[in-house]
Design an enzyme around this catalytic site. Structure first.
Site, PDB file in Angstrom:
ATOM      1  NE  ARG A 147      36.795  50.644  15.871  1.00 57.49           N
ATOM      2  CZ  ARG A 147      37.303  51.746  15.804  1.00 57.49           C
ATOM      3  NH1 ARG A 147      38.496  51.857  16.213  1.00 57.49           N
ATOM      4  NH2 ARG A 147      36.731  52.812  15.406  1.00 57.49           N
ATOM      5  CE1 TYR A 159      38.924  56.560  17.606  1.00 54.37           C
ATOM      6  CE2 TYR A 159      37.843  54.600  18.368  1.00 54.37           C
ATOM      7  CZ  TYR A 159      38.515  55.561  17.522  1.00 54.37           C
ATOM      8  OH  TYR A 159      39.322  54.626  16.714  1.00 54.37           O
ATOM      9  CG  ASP A 212      40.053  51.500  19.715  1.00 52.43           C
ATOM     10  OD1 ASP A 212      40.777  51.649  20.831  1.00 52.43           O
ATOM     11  OD2 ASP A 212      40.385  52.001  18.699  1.00 52.43           O
ATOM     12  CG  HIS A 214      40.918  55.680  21.137  1.00 51.54           C
ATOM     13  ND1 HIS A 214      41.255  57.164  20.875  1.00 51.54           N
ATOM     14  CD2 HIS A 214      41.024  55.442  19.944  1.00 51.54           C
ATOM     15  CE1 HIS A 214      41.637  57.453  19.863  1.00 51.54           C
ATOM     16  NE2 HIS A 214      41.587  56.158  19.103  1.00 51.54           N
ATOM     17  CD  GLU A 238      42.260  49.050  18.633  1.00 51.43           C
ATOM     18  OE1 GLU A 238      41.680  48.242  18.037  1.00 51.43           O
ATOM     19  OE2 GLU A 238      42.821  50.071  18.143  1.00 51.43           O
ATOM     20  CD  GLU A 264      45.242  52.985  17.650  1.00 48.06           C
ATOM     21  OE1 GLU A 264      44.430  52.259  17.434  1.00 48.06           O
ATOM     22  OE2 GLU A 264      44.567  54.324  17.848  1.00 48.06           O
ATOM     23  NE  ARG A 285      45.138  47.752  17.150  1.00 52.24           N
ATOM     24  CZ  ARG A 285      44.553  48.303  15.773  1.00 52.24           C
ATOM     25  NH1 ARG A 285      44.625  47.484  14.958  1.00 52.24           N
ATOM     26  NH2 ARG A 285      44.229  49.521  15.534  1.00 52.24           N
ATOM     27  CD  GLU A 341      41.867  49.973  12.670  1.00 51.50           C
ATOM     28  OE1 GLU A 341      43.025  50.315  12.608  1.00 51.50           O
ATOM     29  OE2 GLU A 341      41.172  50.532  13.321  1.00 51.50           O
ATOM     30  CD1 TRP A 404      38.956  61.948  21.827  1.00 53.75           C
ATOM     31  CD2 TRP A 404      40.502  61.343  20.437  1.00 53.75           C
ATOM     32  NE1 TRP A 404      38.552  61.579  20.888  1.00 53.75           N
ATOM     33  CE2 TRP A 404      39.506  61.180  19.785  1.00 53.75           C
ATOM     34  CE3 TRP A 404      41.881  60.901  19.833  1.00 53.75           C
ATOM     35  CZ2 TRP A 404      39.178  60.749  18.591  1.00 53.75           C
ATOM     36  CZ3 TRP A 404      41.455  60.456  18.415  1.00 53.75           C
ATOM     37  CH2 TRP A 404      40.296  60.419  18.039  1.00 53.75           C
TER      38      TRP A 404
HETATM   39  O1  EZ4 Z   1      41.923  57.303  16.429  1.00 52.21           O
HETATM   40  O2  EZ4 Z   1      44.072  56.892  13.647  1.00 52.21           O
HETATM   41  O3  EZ4 Z   1      42.035  51.799  16.009  1.00 52.21           O
HETATM   42  N1  EZ4 Z   1      41.855  52.842  15.259  1.00 52.21           N
HETATM   43  C1  EZ4 Z   1      42.156  54.082  15.813  1.00 52.21           C
HETATM   44  C2  EZ4 Z   1      42.335  55.434  15.017  1.00 52.21           C
HETATM   45  C3  EZ4 Z   1      42.757  56.342  15.626  1.00 52.21           C
HETATM   46  C4  EZ4 Z   1      43.502  57.341  14.525  1.00 52.21           C
HETATM   47  C5  EZ4 Z   1      44.319  58.704  15.103  1.00 52.21           C
HETATM   48  O4  EZ4 Z   1      44.812  59.287  14.112  1.00 52.21           O
HETATM   49  O5  EZ4 Z   1      42.242  54.097  17.122  1.00 52.21           O
HETATM   50  O6  EZ4 Z   1      40.813  55.707  14.701  1.00 52.21           O
HETATM   51 CO    CO Z   2      42.714  52.003  17.910  1.00 47.02          CO
END
Ligand code: EZ4
Ligand code: CO
Length: 404
Positions: A147, A159, A212, A214, A238, A264, A285, A341, A404
């Site tokens: 990733r 991030y 990702d 996010h 992602e 997630e 996920r 992951e 976030w």
């Molecule tokens: O930000 O688990 O793909 N993984 C992620 C993680 C999340 C954290 C948050 O607690 O997006 O790193």
């Molecule tokens: Co993620």
């Protein structure tokens, strides 16, 4: 067999983990992970105050019935706190059942569907050269897929880019007040294709590359990014939008052939209903720990399999080795496994949670120890007590809070 003791252990060997430990009258024990990063004590209270009193005297073999009674019996369904608590009970019961059978959990889930479990690791850098070094480091560790996350020109903290101290050791983003990161969508959308261009130029066409987002884009922005990345053939994009609005993915899906991975932050199959039945995504996920355990996650994977959607269990550092072990047993057993992951844990965390699963040549295996194969060192856990910690928040340049 009856459950005679249930306790909730909170420990912070570098970061917080919440573990449920069940003990039976036959002396068998079971562990479950209930870690909800940044909101840990809410789950501790849910378990200790509301669930533990219901468990004493139960037959631990009744996994499905216990799951249904905790889910339906609360009346207030779903949500991350509830589902993390139920997950811990579910995994602890599976652990006991498998130990009672003298088998590793994956054997109770249908046995191995593959020899080993493929993973991806995290690479990140403040700029592209630093990212390329990080990818090189993951490849040297054996990861078959990576990733990639990069700093964005003009943004100070992003991030996926881990800060390091003078010694090169990672500085955790967990702290007593939320760290404020900054965000600029236009700058991000301009920069990410250049990141992929550089990584492909350095490492070639074959390396599976993931990214990702996010949860930060609108549907039309996510569609733009998906199209821009198509020439670089990402393995997946992602969480491109905040997908609690499942309809957002319809627009993204119509616009790009870049594969999409979501889930997630989801807690139940209902969060996925349109995404799966309309085939809007390619990977689900969710983590064992945040989805109510092995019992519902296995059902999710079977549902997804009918639509050629594959598993990709969430595996960040904030899933404890207990949650990771349960994931690896499922990964080995389900037919529609996609990828796992995996970031590993610090040596201290691995000493608190001794585990049978192994990571070799970029692949995980759950091991052959009966149960999930994790032992909790309670003395060492107690020596590292809970520390208040928050995840970061994101703000735009004008101060507006952003996802976030
Ligand atoms: O930000 O688990 O793909 N993984 C992620 C993680 C999340 C954290 C948050 O607690 O997006 O790193
Ligand atoms: Co993620």
């Amino acid at each position: 067999m009856k459950i005679v003791d249930a306790k909730v252990v909170v420990t912070s060997p570098g970061r917080n983990f919440v573990t449920l430990k069940l003990t039976t009258d036959e002396g068998l024990t079971g562990l479950g992970d209930a870690t909800l990063n940044g909101r840990e004590l809410a789950v501790v209270s849910y378990l200790a105050d509301h669930v533990v009193p219901l468990l004493i005297g139960l037959d631990p073999h009744r996994v499905e019935d216990t799951w249904q009674s905790l889910y339906r019996g609360a009346y207030w369904r779903r949500g991350p706190v509830t589902m993390a608590a139920i997950a811990a009970v579910d995994v602890a019961l599976w652990d006991i059942k498998a130990k009672a059978a003298g088998l590793p959990l994956y054997q109770l889930l249908g046995g191995a569907s593959r020899e080993r479990v493929g993973t991806y690791g995290h690479a990140g850098g403040r700029d592209i050269p630093e990212l390329l070094d990080s990818v090189r480091a993951r490849l040297a560790e054996g990861y078959p897929a990576v990733r990639v996350q990069s700093g964005i020109p003009g943004l100070k903290a992003v991030y996926g880019v881990v800060d390091t101290d003078d010694t090169g050791a990672p500085v955790l983003h967990q702290q007593a007040r939320p760290l404020v990161e900054d965000w600029d969508t236009a700058a991000y959308l301009r920069h990410v294709p250049a990141v992929f261009e550089a990584v492909r130029a350095e490492f070639g066409a074959e390396l599976p590359l993931l990214h990702d987002v996010h949860h930060r884009l609108t549907p039309i922005q996510a569609a733009r990014l998906g199209k821009d990345l198509e020439p670089y053939r990402p393995f997946w994009l992602e969480d491109c939008t905040p997908a609690e609005n499942q309809e957002a993915l319809r627009l993204v899906r119509r616009s790009t052939t870049t594969p999409l991975a979501v889930g997630e932050v989801f807690n139940t199959v209902y969060d996925y209903q349109a995404l799966i039945t309309e085939q809007l995504i390619d990977y689900v996920r969710s983590a064992v720990t945040h989805f109510g355990g092995v019992t519902p996650l296995r059902k999710l994977f079977d549902f997804a399999a009918q639509y050629q959607i594959r598993s990709a269990i969430h595996g960040p550092e904030d899933i404890s080795p207990v949650g990771m072990a349960a994931a690896v047993h499922l990964d080995l057993a389900v037919h529609n496994f996609g990828i796992q992951e995996y970031s590993g844990h610090t040596p201290l965390t691995e000493a608190v949670f001794r585990h049978a699963y192994t990571f070799t040549d970029g692949h995980l295996h759950p091991g052959e120890t009966p149960g999930i194969g994790v032992e909790l060192d309670e003395e060492l856990a107690a020596a590292h007590p809970y520390e208040a910690a928050y995840l970061p928040v994101n703000r735009l340049h004008d101060g507006t809070v952003h996802d976030w």
